[in-house]
Write an enzyme that holds these catalytic residues in place. Sequence first.
Site, PDB file in Angstrom:
ATOM      1  N   LEU A   9       0.835  -1.205   0.000  1.00 17.66           N
ATOM      2  CA  LEU A   9       0.000   0.000   0.000  1.00 17.66           C
ATOM      3  C   LEU A   9       0.867   1.250   0.000  1.00 17.66           C
ATOM      4  CD1 LEU A   9      -2.651  -1.029   2.671  1.00 17.66           C
ATOM      5  CD2 LEU A   9      -2.697  -1.382   0.197  1.00 17.66           C
ATOM      6  N   ALA A  10       0.690   2.056  -1.025  1.00 14.63           N
ATOM      7  CA  ALA A  10       1.544   3.243  -1.115  1.00 14.63           C
ATOM      8  C   ALA A  10       0.830   4.408  -1.784  1.00 14.63           C
ATOM      9  CB  ALA A  10       2.816   2.906  -1.886  1.00 14.63           C
ATOM     10  N   ARG A  16       2.030  14.303   6.899  1.00 18.64           N
ATOM     11  CA  ARG A  16       2.873  14.717   8.020  1.00 18.64           C
ATOM     12  C   ARG A  16       4.355  14.821   7.658  1.00 18.64           C
ATOM     13  NH1 ARG A  16       0.314  10.314  11.904  1.00 18.64           N
ATOM     14  NH2 ARG A  16      -0.303   9.532   9.855  1.00 18.64           N
ATOM     15  N   ASN A 227       5.693   8.109   9.501  1.00 21.04           N
ATOM     16  CA  ASN A 227       4.680   9.117   9.219  1.00 21.04           C
ATOM     17  C   ASN A 227       5.253  10.524   9.187  1.00 21.04           C
ATOM     18  OD1 ASN A 227       2.481   7.266   9.102  1.00 21.04           O
ATOM     19  ND2 ASN A 227       2.507   7.147  11.325  1.00 21.04           N
TER      20      ASN A 227
END
Length: 420
Positions: A9-10, A16, A227
């Site tokens: 998943l990208a 952030r 993150n």
Amino acid sequence: MSAMQAVVLAAGKGTRMRSEKPKVLHEVLGRTLLDCVLDTLSQAGVRKPVLVVGAGADQVKRHTAGRVTPVLQSVQRGTGHAVMMTRKALAGFKGDILIWPGDMPLVKLETLKSFIRAHRENKCDVSVLSSVREDPKSYGRILRANGAFCGIREELDAAEHEKNIKEVNTGVYLFKSDKLFSSLALIKPENQKNELYLTDTIEILDGQGAKVEAFPFAAAEEGQGVNSRVDLAMVMEKLNQREIAAHQAAGVTFVSPEQTFVAPGVKIGPDTTVYPWCYIEKGVTIGSGCEIGPFAKIRKGTVLGNGVTVGSFVEVNRSKLGNKVQAKHLAYLGDAIIGDETNIGAGTITANYDGRNKHVTRIGKKVLVGSDTVFVAPVSVDDFAKTGAGAVVRGRVKKGEVVVGVPARPIKSLKASKSK
Ligand code: UD1
Ligand code: CA
């Protein structure tokens, strides 16, 4: 290993990070976060994972061309929605689907392998790789009823007592393909973020009597996602520590491991000492009994023989240095091939770039390069030659010749046989 496919998943923006660049393309020690994940997957024998791209899709696709099957999630509606996008790409596939977030580079190959083994041995429909964290904040919590795994609660949706749970979801899962897509069809965006959560499939499948398990095999460190820039630095430090520990175990001394950076895949022979503040890039090979640094930068494609000194403020780039070459201070050696026992004086520069092309500097064996010599490449210096301090050398210097000045000219020819 029986059939397994992976989904990475990208598509997320990585708000952030506050960056123009998609989060998964940020680098740690010369590899992007995504490369770290793809490398571990390929070591586990997974070929061509399906990659969900979205934010910065073109850049991410370009970076991974040929290595993945990309699918586009044009609007980011959550991790569950992201996985739904892979349905077509995985149509007809029957087997286990490994799901892995592209911003989680620290999961070790051994951990991944034991996770896959546990999933199979326990004949699970879904397995979640979990980890226990002293500070579980911002992670999905693993819910258990009488010890039996039954769901995942996101931080924002968690009740106070659930927030105290320290076992968290790493975001790595194994799903039987049919269970994955049948449960995804049932999830709803009923949560604080109004997103379609992949994690909601667990409760659904548990309710249907499927076998769901959470295996707490990941050390807290491995479960670290990226993150923010703070996380990025933390991940870099961990990866660096792992590399250095492996070299230490193989007989390399690091005077100050925290102040030394070694990319994955670097080879270093035993009894080499690396002084502080060195940066050793991927694709470098260093022999045994070498002295490196302090303050040395050794770049891609460099091969150092045994007993080599690359001392303070020396940069070596795409170069091959023979045994016992000494370059003790203040030098740039780029695209250079240097023979055994040659001494490179302080301040030596290979001028390898003419503004368009890079050129090679060849220096033979037992050459004495005077301080502040500039080699204007392409240039070739034969064995036993010498250059005077401040010489600007072009073309060819013959065996045993001594050259001085700007441009450098021979002043005398030593009999090569004598100097042997
Ligand atoms: C997710 C998990 C959480 C877990 C944590 C581990 C969910 C709902 N939560 O939370 O339980 O503890 O990971 O790090 O899954 N992505 C997409 N498309 C989207 C949304 C996300 O591709 O629409 C990708 C992101 O690029 C990222 C990954 O999915 O690589 C995880 O997304 P992120 O938003 O970081 O999830 P977390 O809030 O960290
Ligand atoms: Ca995350």
